[in-house]
Scaffold this active site. Structure first.
Site, PDB file in Angstrom:
ATOM      1  N   ASP A  23       0.948  -1.414   0.059  1.00 18.86           N
ATOM      2  CA  ASP A  23      -0.041   0.221   0.461  1.00 18.86           C
ATOM      3  C   ASP A  23       0.783   1.385   0.009  1.00 18.86           C
ATOM      4  O   ASP A  23       0.985   1.498   0.751  1.00 18.86           O
ATOM      5  CB  ASP A  23      -1.006   0.059   1.319  1.00 18.86           C
ATOM      6  N   GLU A  55      -0.828  -0.604  -5.187  1.00 20.35           N
ATOM      7  CA  GLU A  55      -2.629  -0.398  -5.342  1.00 20.35           C
ATOM      8  C   GLU A  55      -2.227   0.919  -7.090  1.00 20.35           C
ATOM      9  O   GLU A  55      -0.754   1.100  -6.494  1.00 20.35           O
ATOM     10  CB  GLU A  55      -2.445   0.616  -3.720  1.00 20.35           C
ATOM     11  N   ASP A  90      -2.363   1.114   7.072  1.00 22.33           N
ATOM     12  CA  ASP A  90      -1.583   1.096   5.898  1.00 22.33           C
ATOM     13  C   ASP A  90      -1.617  -0.360   5.857  1.00 22.33           C
ATOM     14  O   ASP A  90      -1.509  -1.586   4.601  1.00 22.33           O
ATOM     15  CB  ASP A  90      -0.570   1.759   5.744  1.00 22.33           C
TER      16      ASP A  90
END
Lengths: 170, 170
Positions: free
Chosen positions: B7, B68, B141
């Site tokens: 992330d 991501e 996160d």
């Protein structure tokens, strides 16, 4: 001071190297562009770009690297690629302990032409004049990278004068 | 298949490693977060992040990396940092020859919760359930990176089934 300017991009990443001292017109050292195939996976493109930038740093041996500061543009997809390419350039430079400076497009335009709103043709014309070239290097990314490097030499000089003035005042 | 999910972020970059095979619930391998100081220069932050990701790749030895996919967000400054952090993660993985997959936030949400519009709490709750944890890893996160890795194991399986079905049809 020898400065390597980077106009970041995945499809075409402009590289321009200039050498200059405060108060004198800088000289062209080298200019070119790193390309990566638009149909390749993003991982391969970033690795190819990294290799290209490493080769440029090895060859040009700059004392500083100037990278265009990425701002939001109309095309979100483009801005992502630009931000990713800038990250590769910044990481390569910082890994070597080179100082990295970011300049916005309008800072570069203002440094080169006197106006932050100058158009691309005007910037290219001033790159030709300042560096005493026969014509603007193609593609435009290469010319923009030179403008960035020139901007850094000049702004660096201005920042040094400011720092000296402040030091003298204290 | 062991997948390392990222992330991406400069201040906090979530890392989640899971192991799974198609059709079975994946297992947690490791989870954590890489931090870089918000007041440091961008070059140093990217180099610190790169070092952190290299250490995670060395330790976790994943077969694939899922990152991501960055989209435009409200805060342009944040999205640039996210794009730059993602570039570092993708480059580190691709340099090792690891396959890199990008998944959008809504793909991750849909894979984990069944809805692409699920909120953060719902995603965190499903990460806990799927990986049979006692609580969602903090910060968010870290939990999001696990969701991404789980998404990749499951979507990878779906993509393999699709490829097999197409191959059988031909």
């Amino acid at each position: 001071m020898r400065v390597l300017g980077v106009d970041p991009g995945l499809t075409r990443c402009g590289i321009g190297v200039v050498e200059g001292v405060p108060g004198r017109p800088p000289a062209l050292v080298d200019v070119g562009v790193i390309r990566t195939p638009a149909d390749a996976a993003i991982g391969l493109r970033l690795v190819l770009l990294e290799r290209g930038i490493e080769e440029w740093l090895d060859r040009a041996q700059p004392e500083a690297v100037a990278v265009e500061r990425v701002f939001s543009q109309h095309n979100v997809r483009t801005v992502m690629g630009t931000a990713q390419a800038s990250a590769v350039a910044i990481t390569c430079a910082a890994r070597r302990g080179l100082p990295v400076a970011l300049h916005t497009p309008s800072e570069v335009k203002a440094a080169i032409t006197g106006s932050g709103r100058a158009d691309k043709a005007q910037v290219a014309a001033m790159v030709v004049r300042v560096l005493r070239l026969d014509a603007a290097p193609k593609p435009a990314d290469a010319s923009d990278a030179l403008a960035l490097a020139v901007c850094h030499v000049w702004r660096g000089a201005a920042q040094q004068r400011l720092a000296s003035a402040l030091a003298a005042h204290r």
